[in-house]
Design a protein around this motif. Structure first.
Motif, PDB file in Angstrom:
ATOM      1  N   SER A  39       0.796  -1.225   0.085  1.00 22.49           N
ATOM      2  CA  SER A  39      -0.336   0.151  -0.169  1.00 22.49           C
ATOM      3  C   SER A  39       0.757   1.336   0.048  1.00 22.49           C
ATOM      4  CB  SER A  39      -0.876  -0.455   1.157  1.00 22.49           C
ATOM      5  OG  SER A  39      -0.283   0.306   2.419  1.00 22.49           O
ATOM      6  N   ILE A  40      -0.066   2.397  -0.437  1.00 25.22           N
ATOM      7  CA  ILE A  40       0.907   3.700   0.014  1.00 25.22           C
ATOM      8  C   ILE A  40       0.144   4.356   0.888  1.00 25.22           C
ATOM      9  CG2 ILE A  40       1.889   3.648  -2.760  1.00 25.22           C
ATOM     10  CD1 ILE A  40      -0.880   5.211  -3.317  1.00 25.22           C
ATOM     11  N   PRO A  41       0.682   5.063   1.423  1.00 28.32           N
ATOM     12  CA  PRO A  41       0.182   6.130   2.798  1.00 28.32           C
ATOM     13  C   PRO A  41      -1.648   7.117   1.988  1.00 28.32           C
ATOM     14  CG  PRO A  41       2.240   6.679   2.860  1.00 28.32           C
ATOM     15  CD  PRO A  41       2.310   5.723   1.199  1.00 28.32           C
ATOM     16  N   GLY A  42      -2.236   7.198   2.409  1.00 27.45           N
ATOM     17  CA  GLY A  42      -3.574   7.760   2.234  1.00 27.45           C
ATOM     18  C   GLY A  42      -3.106   9.359   2.574  1.00 27.45           C
ATOM     19  N   ASP A  43      -4.672   9.913   3.168  1.00 27.62           N
ATOM     20  CA  ASP A  43      -4.452  10.877   3.853  1.00 27.62           C
ATOM     21  C   ASP A  43      -5.565  11.413   5.183  1.00 27.62           C
ATOM     22  OD1 ASP A  43      -6.723  12.118   3.225  1.00 27.62           O
ATOM     23  OD2 ASP A  43      -6.066  12.689   0.985  1.00 27.62           O
ATOM     24  N   ALA A  44      -5.337  12.288   5.748  1.00 28.13           N
ATOM     25  CA  ALA A  44      -6.077  12.452   6.930  1.00 28.13           C
ATOM     26  C   ALA A  44      -7.757  12.180   6.613  1.00 28.13           C
ATOM     27  CB  ALA A  44      -5.620  13.689   7.811  1.00 28.13           C
ATOM     28  N   ALA A  45      -8.256  12.762   5.677  1.00 30.27           N
ATOM     29  CA  ALA A  45      -9.429  13.259   5.592  1.00 30.27           C
ATOM     30  C   ALA A  45     -10.063  11.739   4.368  1.00 30.27           C
ATOM     31  CB  ALA A  45      -9.845  14.269   3.992  1.00 30.27           C
ATOM     32  N   ALA A  46      -9.349  10.762   4.268  1.00 34.98           N
ATOM     33  CA  ALA A  46      -9.785   9.318   3.822  1.00 34.98           C
ATOM     34  C   ALA A  46      -9.206   7.933   4.155  1.00 34.98           C
ATOM     35  CB  ALA A  46      -9.552   9.159   2.206  1.00 34.98           C
TER      36      ALA A  46
END
Length: 122
Positions: A39-46
């Motif tokens: 996986s790769i990092p997502g973000d705080a909103a998702a």
């Protein structure tokens, strides 16, 4: 005659040192068996992590692995892993934890892609 032999051995000693004197390579090893989810990092909103379908692999016995596309082999020296045959041939990773790998890009830098050994794996 014996002194010539000893002198030639002394000249060869500098060339018997490891190719990577910075300690980045070490003893041969194998990865823990089981499925690795990439996986790769997502973000705080998702989502915190975004799965990379088709990039997962399973470590089998000895130094073998398999993916949806086929199977192959890898070599682990110290914390460095290079896939040497099969669908992941040429891919490189660094072991950054007991269950975590980070993909090394073509420039030799750690990328954002991480592969985590799934809980409950063999």
């Amino acid at each position: 005659m014996i002194w010539k032999y000893i002198a030639s051995l002394a000249l060869m000693l500098p060339f018997t040192a490891p190719a990577y004197a910075d300690g980045s390579y070490g003893k041969l090893g194998t990865l823990p068996h089981g499925e690795y989810i990439c996986s790769i990092p997502g973000d705080a909103a998702a989502a915190a992590w975004i799965a990379l379908p088709g990039k997962n692999f399973t470590i089998d016995n000895a130094s073998t692995y398999h993916t949806e596309a086929g199977s192959g082999t890898y070599l682990m020296t110290g914390s460095n892993i290079v896939f040497t045959r099969g669908p992941m041939n040429g891919m490189r990773f660094q072991k950054t934890g007991s269950q975590t790998l980070r993909w090394i890009d073509n420039k030799g830098n750690l990328s954002r892609v991480r592969c985590i050994r799934r809980a409950g794996s063999l």
